[in-house]
Design an enzyme around this catalytic site. Structure first.
Site, PDB file in Angstrom:
ATOM      1  CE  LYS A   1      -3.976   0.283   0.499  1.00 34.05           C
ATOM      2  NZ  LYS A   1      -5.023   0.333  -0.566  1.00 34.05           N
TER       3      LYS A   1
ATOM      4  CG  ASP B   1      -3.619   0.385  -4.037  1.00 34.60           C
ATOM      5  OD1 ASP B   1      -3.814   1.412  -4.706  1.00 34.60           O
ATOM      6  OD2 ASP B   1      -4.467  -0.095  -3.257  1.00 34.60           O
ATOM      7  N   PRO B   2      -0.863   2.975  -4.781  1.00 36.20           N
ATOM      8  CG  PRO B   2      -0.189   4.527  -6.398  1.00 36.20           C
ATOM      9  CD  PRO B   2      -0.482   3.059  -6.207  1.00 36.20           C
TER      10      PRO B   2
ATOM     11  CG  ASN C   1      -9.931  -0.993  -4.926  1.00 35.31           C
ATOM     12  OD1 ASN C   1      -8.731  -0.769  -4.929  1.00 35.31           O
ATOM     13  ND2 ASN C   1     -10.729  -0.485  -3.996  1.00 35.31           N
TER      14      ASN C   1
ATOM     15  CG  HIS D   1     -10.955  -3.923  -2.787  1.00 31.43           C
ATOM     16  ND1 HIS D   1     -12.079  -3.644  -2.031  1.00 31.43           N
ATOM     17  CD2 HIS D   1     -10.016  -3.030  -2.394  1.00 31.43           C
ATOM     18  CE1 HIS D   1     -11.831  -2.618  -1.240  1.00 31.43           C
ATOM     19  NE2 HIS D   1     -10.591  -2.228  -1.431  1.00 31.43           N
ATOM     20  CB  SER D   2      -8.926  -7.184   0.950  1.00 33.96           C
ATOM     21  OG  SER D   2      -8.898  -7.179   2.355  1.00 33.96           O
ATOM     22  CG  ASN D   3     -11.334  -1.430   3.570  1.00 33.53           C
ATOM     23  OD1 ASN D   3     -10.548  -1.291   4.505  1.00 33.53           O
ATOM     24  ND2 ASN D   3     -11.837  -0.405   2.907  1.00 33.53           N
TER      25      ASN D   3
ATOM     26  CG  HIS E   1      -7.098  -5.322   5.002  1.00 36.55           C
ATOM     27  ND1 HIS E   1      -7.391  -5.251   3.671  1.00 36.55           N
ATOM     28  CD2 HIS E   1      -6.670  -4.078   5.353  1.00 36.55           C
ATOM     29  CE1 HIS E   1      -7.154  -4.020   3.231  1.00 36.55           C
ATOM     30  NE2 HIS E   1      -6.715  -3.294   4.228  1.00 36.55           N
TER      31      HIS E   1
ATOM     32  NE  ARG F   1     -10.413   3.430   6.737  1.00 39.01           N
ATOM     33  CZ  ARG F   1      -9.832   2.478   6.022  1.00 39.01           C
ATOM     34  NH1 ARG F   1     -10.490   1.350   5.772  1.00 39.01           N
ATOM     35  NH2 ARG F   1      -8.609   2.625   5.545  1.00 39.01           N
TER      36      ARG F   1
END
Length: 416
Positions: free
Chosen positions: A186, A214-215, A262, A313-315, A342, A396
């Protein structure tokens, strides 16, 4: 049959521990939010679902809970339509409504699988792989959440990672603990030259293992193009270096490697312009906002038709989401890259009973039990719900948290 009717949908917001992970918007707060669903049928069968948290998503799921009662759990299309219709007057965005319908659909599929004695992957057409590959998700990271507002500092066993050496050490720990064979960094935290150095250090430490960066749209088109050229032959793909379909298309014209997203292709209406402009070559799916597991399976077929490669994708998520991700990834033939997760950062606070989901050799074996194949830990759910209530946190805010620690911090995208 009456026993397949939905009796109630229990919606439980929770808060769980999150390390100080840095990104282009700031830094993760000490707590992350999720919402756990229990879809209870007339015969007592319970289907599980999980959603990202926050007040807006909680209110939408509570609204969904009112309209699904009495519906047949096998009529998941009608369930989704009822939820969509209930939300439409106040939530015009189909993308935003998709967060709600997808979480309920997962719970429906879990319940269906339990009634039939079959895993969710079977309900999606059957698995084409017995284990799903995942990538180590590397972050620039502080050693601790600093003491703040009378709260003591919060440490963890991952340590600091603020330079190439720290990122390589984090990757070594990830590989040692979970066997990862590909790595995602990241970025968007430090100037591009520093992040290029970190990627080159990873390439030297893990020769031949796929790398991605991934910036999160922290760069201009010009900077993105320069970084892509600099890392030609080093990255498998570059994810969301710049903002929007048009910006990505400009970078793609001169990029020697595939571009992934994403962020700029997150709803069905984005696919046509992205394909027409050749803005992306890899799509990171996410059932949480593409409308659920069945819609994700359909999305994979569309991507196959247009020659787009797939990852996931993930969070910040827990085990119910990981189980759902694993089932749908197992049922997608054209999964071209390892998926993001994650889970290593958050698994200590999971709400499922341990023993089914395990990251080993960089993979998660597809659960073979009925439904998602995981069981809810009700005591843990209650503790995490109490933490949510007591914390007062309702959304968040990576930028706001960063400014509490570094008041001079300015959010600028693109930054470089």
């Amino acid at each position: 049959m009456s026993q397949t009717r939905i009796r109630e949908l229990i919606v439980t917001p929770i808060a769980f521990g999150d390390p100080p992970l840095l990104n282009s918007n700031g830094v993760h707060e000490p707590l992350a939010l999720r919402i756990i669903l229990q879809l209870v049928l007339e015969d007592g069968t319970v289907g599980l679902g999980e959603s990202p948290g926050g007040t807006a998503r909680l209110e939408r799921l509570q609204a969904a809970a009112k309209v699904v009662v009495g519906m047949d759990v096998f009529d998941a299309t009608a369930v989704a339509a009822a939820i969509d219709g209930a939300l439409l007057p106040t939530v015009p965005s189909s993308h935003e409504r998709g967060w709600t319908t997808s979480a309920v659909e997962v719970a429906c599929l879990d319940a269906q699988g339990k009634l039939l004695g079959r895993p969710v992957s079977d309900l999606l057409g059957g698995r084409v792989r017995d284990a799903v590959p995942f990538a180590a998700y590397l972050f620039y990271k502080w050693a601790e959440h600093p003491a703040l507002d009378g709260r003591p500092a919060i440490t963890d066993d991952w340590g600091e990672a603020l330079d190439p050496a720290g990122i390589v050490e984090q990757a070594r720990l990830m590989q040692e603990r979970y066997g990862f064979r590909s790595f995602k960094l990241k970025g968007g935290v430090f100037p591009p030259d520093e992040e290029i150095a970190a990627i080159r250090a990873l390439a030297e430490a893990f020769p031949g293992q796929p790398l991605r960066l991934d910036p999160n749209v922290a760069w201009t088109v010009e900077t993105s193009t320069e970084v892509a050229r600099e890392l030609d032959g080093v990255l498998e793909y570059l994810e969301d270096p710049t903002k929007g379909i048009e910006g990505m298309a400009e970078v793609a014209k001169d990029s020697p490697m595939p571009l992934a997203t994403n962020m700029c292709v997150i709803a069905w209406e984005h696919l046509k312009p992205a394909v027409e402009q050749d803005a992306i070559q890899v799509l990171l799916t996410d059932h949480h906002y593409w409308g659920g597991l069945r819609r994700t399976r359909e999305l994979a077929a569309v991507c196959e038709a247009f020659g787009l490669a797939l990852s996931m994708h993930s969070n910040s998520h827990l085990g119910i989401s990981l189980a759902a991700m694993t089932h749908v990834a197992a049922a997608i033939p054209n999964l071209d890259h390892s998926c993001d997760t994650h889970y290593p950062w958050n698994s200590a606070d999971d709400v499922i009973v341990p023993g089914v989901l395990e990251l080993r050799d960089g993979e998660v074996r597809v659960p073979t039990g009925p439904g998602l194949g995981v069981e809810l830990d009700h005591d843990k759910l209650e503790r995490l719900h109490r933490r949510y209530v007591d914390s007062g946190m309702r959304g968040r805010d990576d930028t706001g948290y960063m400014r509490r620690i570094q008041p001079e911090y300015e959010l600028r995208l693109p930054r470089w």
